[in-house]
Design an enzyme around this catalytic site. Sequence first.
Site, PDB file in Angstrom:
ATOM      1  N   LYS A  13       6.387  -2.441 -10.932  1.00 48.40           N
ATOM      2  CA  LYS A  13       7.320  -2.152 -11.848  1.00 48.40           C
ATOM      3  C   LYS A  13       7.450  -3.102 -13.111  1.00 48.40           C
ATOM      4  O   LYS A  13       7.744  -2.526 -13.985  1.00 48.40           O
ATOM      5  CB  LYS A  13       8.623  -2.723 -11.010  1.00 48.40           C
ATOM      6  CG  LYS A  13       9.091  -1.624  -9.905  1.00 48.40           C
ATOM      7  CD  LYS A  13      10.324  -1.974  -9.167  1.00 48.40           C
ATOM      8  CE  LYS A  13      10.646  -3.313  -8.682  1.00 48.40           C
ATOM      9  NZ  LYS A  13       9.605  -3.621  -7.469  1.00 48.40           N
ATOM     10  N   ARG A  88      18.907  -3.118  -6.427  1.00 50.44           N
ATOM     11  CA  ARG A  88      18.310  -3.225  -4.979  1.00 50.44           C
ATOM     12  C   ARG A  88      18.959  -2.704  -3.796  1.00 50.44           C
ATOM     13  O   ARG A  88      18.420  -2.558  -2.767  1.00 50.44           O
ATOM     14  CB  ARG A  88      17.763  -4.345  -4.966  1.00 50.44           C
ATOM     15  CG  ARG A  88      16.266  -4.619  -5.355  1.00 50.44           C
ATOM     16  CD  ARG A  88      15.764  -6.116  -4.970  1.00 50.44           C
ATOM     17  NE  ARG A  88      14.682  -6.398  -5.062  1.00 50.44           N
ATOM     18  CZ  ARG A  88      13.987  -6.694  -6.119  1.00 50.44           C
ATOM     19  NH1 ARG A  88      14.419  -6.736  -7.158  1.00 50.44           N
ATOM     20  NH2 ARG A  88      12.492  -7.139  -5.886  1.00 50.44           N
ATOM     21  N   ARG A 127      -2.784  -9.688  -6.964  1.00 50.64           N
ATOM     22  CA  ARG A 127      -1.909 -10.485  -7.936  1.00 50.64           C
ATOM     23  C   ARG A 127      -2.049 -11.941  -7.971  1.00 50.64           C
ATOM     24  O   ARG A 127      -1.983 -12.551  -9.005  1.00 50.64           O
ATOM     25  CB  ARG A 127      -0.477  -9.808  -7.623  1.00 50.64           C
ATOM     26  CG  ARG A 127       0.292 -10.192  -8.774  1.00 50.64           C
ATOM     27  CD  ARG A 127       1.381  -9.172  -8.998  1.00 50.64           C
ATOM     28  NE  ARG A 127       2.661  -9.461  -8.276  1.00 50.64           N
ATOM     29  CZ  ARG A 127       3.874  -8.711  -8.065  1.00 50.64           C
ATOM     30  NH1 ARG A 127       3.730  -7.644  -8.725  1.00 50.64           N
ATOM     31  NH2 ARG A 127       4.819  -9.107  -7.597  1.00 50.64           N
ATOM     32  N   ARG A 139       3.278 -16.698  -8.402  1.00 53.26           N
ATOM     33  CA  ARG A 139       4.579 -16.689  -7.847  1.00 53.26           C
ATOM     34  C   ARG A 139       4.892 -16.998  -6.568  1.00 53.26           C
ATOM     35  O   ARG A 139       4.090 -16.587  -5.479  1.00 53.26           O
ATOM     36  CB  ARG A 139       5.216 -15.190  -8.038  1.00 53.26           C
ATOM     37  CG  ARG A 139       5.869 -14.718  -9.168  1.00 53.26           C
ATOM     38  CD  ARG A 139       6.136 -13.312  -9.181  1.00 53.26           C
ATOM     39  NE  ARG A 139       7.053 -12.874  -8.273  1.00 53.26           N
ATOM     40  CZ  ARG A 139       7.568 -11.658  -8.191  1.00 53.26           C
ATOM     41  NH1 ARG A 139       7.344 -10.881  -9.126  1.00 53.26           N
ATOM     42  NH2 ARG A 139       8.370 -11.391  -7.142  1.00 53.26           N
ATOM     43  N   ARG A 150       9.689  -9.489   1.911  1.00 55.53           N
ATOM     44  CA  ARG A 150      10.255  -8.486   0.707  1.00 55.53           C
ATOM     45  C   ARG A 150      10.282  -6.886   1.006  1.00 55.53           C
ATOM     46  O   ARG A 150      11.005  -6.351   0.604  1.00 55.53           O
ATOM     47  CB  ARG A 150       9.507  -8.854  -0.310  1.00 55.53           C
ATOM     48  CG  ARG A 150       9.580 -10.335  -1.030  1.00 55.53           C
ATOM     49  CD  ARG A 150       8.651 -10.912  -1.853  1.00 55.53           C
ATOM     50  NE  ARG A 150       8.501 -10.363  -3.084  1.00 55.53           N
ATOM     51  CZ  ARG A 150       7.475 -10.078  -3.977  1.00 55.53           C
ATOM     52  NH1 ARG A 150       6.422 -10.795  -3.545  1.00 55.53           N
ATOM     53  NH2 ARG A 150       7.453  -9.314  -4.920  1.00 55.53           N
TER      54      ARG A 150
HETATM   55  P1  AMP Z   1      11.282  -9.203  -8.502  1.00 61.75           P
HETATM   56  O1  AMP Z   1      10.631  -9.985  -9.447  1.00 61.75           O
HETATM   57  O2  AMP Z   1      11.840  -8.027  -8.809  1.00 61.75           O
HETATM   58  O3  AMP Z   1      10.172  -8.884  -7.370  1.00 61.75           O
HETATM   59  O4  AMP Z   1      12.379 -10.124  -7.576  1.00 61.75           O
HETATM   60  C1  AMP Z   1      12.048 -11.589  -7.099  1.00 61.75           C
HETATM   61  C2  AMP Z   1      13.474 -11.806  -6.056  1.00 61.75           C
HETATM   62  O5  AMP Z   1      14.288 -11.856  -6.987  1.00 61.75           O
HETATM   63  C3  AMP Z   1      13.563 -11.073  -4.887  1.00 61.75           C
HETATM   64  O6  AMP Z   1      12.567 -10.971  -3.761  1.00 61.75           O
HETATM   65  C4  AMP Z   1      15.036 -11.502  -4.632  1.00 61.75           C
HETATM   66  O7  AMP Z   1      15.276 -12.441  -4.044  1.00 61.75           O
HETATM   67  C5  AMP Z   1      15.412 -11.687  -6.188  1.00 61.75           C
HETATM   68  N1  AMP Z   1      16.233 -10.309  -6.788  1.00 61.75           N
HETATM   69  C6  AMP Z   1      15.806  -9.936  -7.899  1.00 61.75           C
HETATM   70  N2  AMP Z   1      16.450  -8.598  -8.204  1.00 61.75           N
HETATM   71  C7  AMP Z   1      17.385  -8.702  -7.189  1.00 61.75           C
HETATM   72  C8  AMP Z   1      18.256  -7.856  -6.864  1.00 61.75           C
HETATM   73  N3  AMP Z   1      18.646  -6.789  -7.640  1.00 61.75           N
HETATM   74  N4  AMP Z   1      19.066  -7.970  -5.670  1.00 61.75           N
HETATM   75  C9  AMP Z   1      19.000  -8.929  -4.860  1.00 61.75           C
HETATM   76  N5  AMP Z   1      17.893  -9.930  -4.993  1.00 61.75           N
HETATM   77  C10 AMP Z   1      17.079  -9.635  -6.300  1.00 61.75           C
END
Ligand code: AMP
Length: 197
Positions: A13, A88, A127, A139, A150
Site C-alpha cells: 500500500k 481500517r 521487507r 519497522r 496485524r
Molecule cells: P501501517 O503502516 O498502515 O501498516 O500501520 C502501522 C500500525 O499503525 C498499525 O498496525 C496500527 O497499529 C496503526 N494504525 C495505522 N493506521 C491505523 C488505523 N487507520 N486505525 C487503527 N490503527 C492504525
Amino acid sequence: MRLVLLGPPGAGKGTQASRIANRFGIQQLSTGDMLREAAAAGTPLGLRTKHIMDRGELVPDEVVIAVVADRIDHADAANGFVLDGFPRTVPQAEALDRELAARGIALDAVLELEINEDVLLVRIRGRAEEAANQGQSVRRDDNPEVFKTRLKAYRAQTAPLTEYYRSQGLLKIVDGLQPIDIVTEELTTALGTSCCG
Ligand code: AMP
C-alpha cells in the site's frame, strides 16, 4: 482526486500510494507514518499509541479519526489525497464519510490491492531483510509474530470495508501480486485515466 487505498499488511500500500500520489499530484496520507512519526517524536499521541502499534493491534478509532480529520484540512491536501492505511474499520469509514461530507467533498474511488495471504508472510520477511541490508531501520512491527496479529486485525476489522465500499459503488480491485509497475498501471487504469509520467 480523493482516494482510499485498501489492502492487507504487506500488500504494498505504501509504495503504491506514494506512486499514485506522485502521478496525480495529490498528497499521500499514511496514518501508519503519522503515528510512527508521533512515536519517534514522543508526542502525547505517539506515547499513547506506540505500544499498541508495536503489538500489531489497531489504535482506537477516535484517535486515528481525529488525526485524519485534522490532516485533511492542511493546505497540501486541498488538491486531493490518497489515504493509505485509513480507514481500517467500518466506524472509521463512516466517520470519514461524515468528515468529508461536512467539508462538501467525497471520495472519488477506493482502490483495493488483492493478495493471497500465504504470500504476505514471505513478503514481510523480505521487507524486513531488505531494510536491514540497506542499513535502514526495520519497522518494529515487521516481524512474523506481530505480523500475524496485524493480519488478524485486518481480517476481522478491515476486510468488511470491501463490502462497505462496494455497496457505495466506489470499489476497484487490482491484483497486488503482479510486479510493482504493473500494479501501478492497473491502479491508474482503474481510475479511468491514462496518466501522466
Ligand atoms: P501501517 O503502516 O498502515 O501498516 O500501520 C502501522 C500500525 O499503525 C498499525 O498496525 C496500527 O497499529 C496503526 N494504525 C495505522 N493506521 C491505523 C488505523 N487507520 N486505525 C487503527 N490503527 C492504525
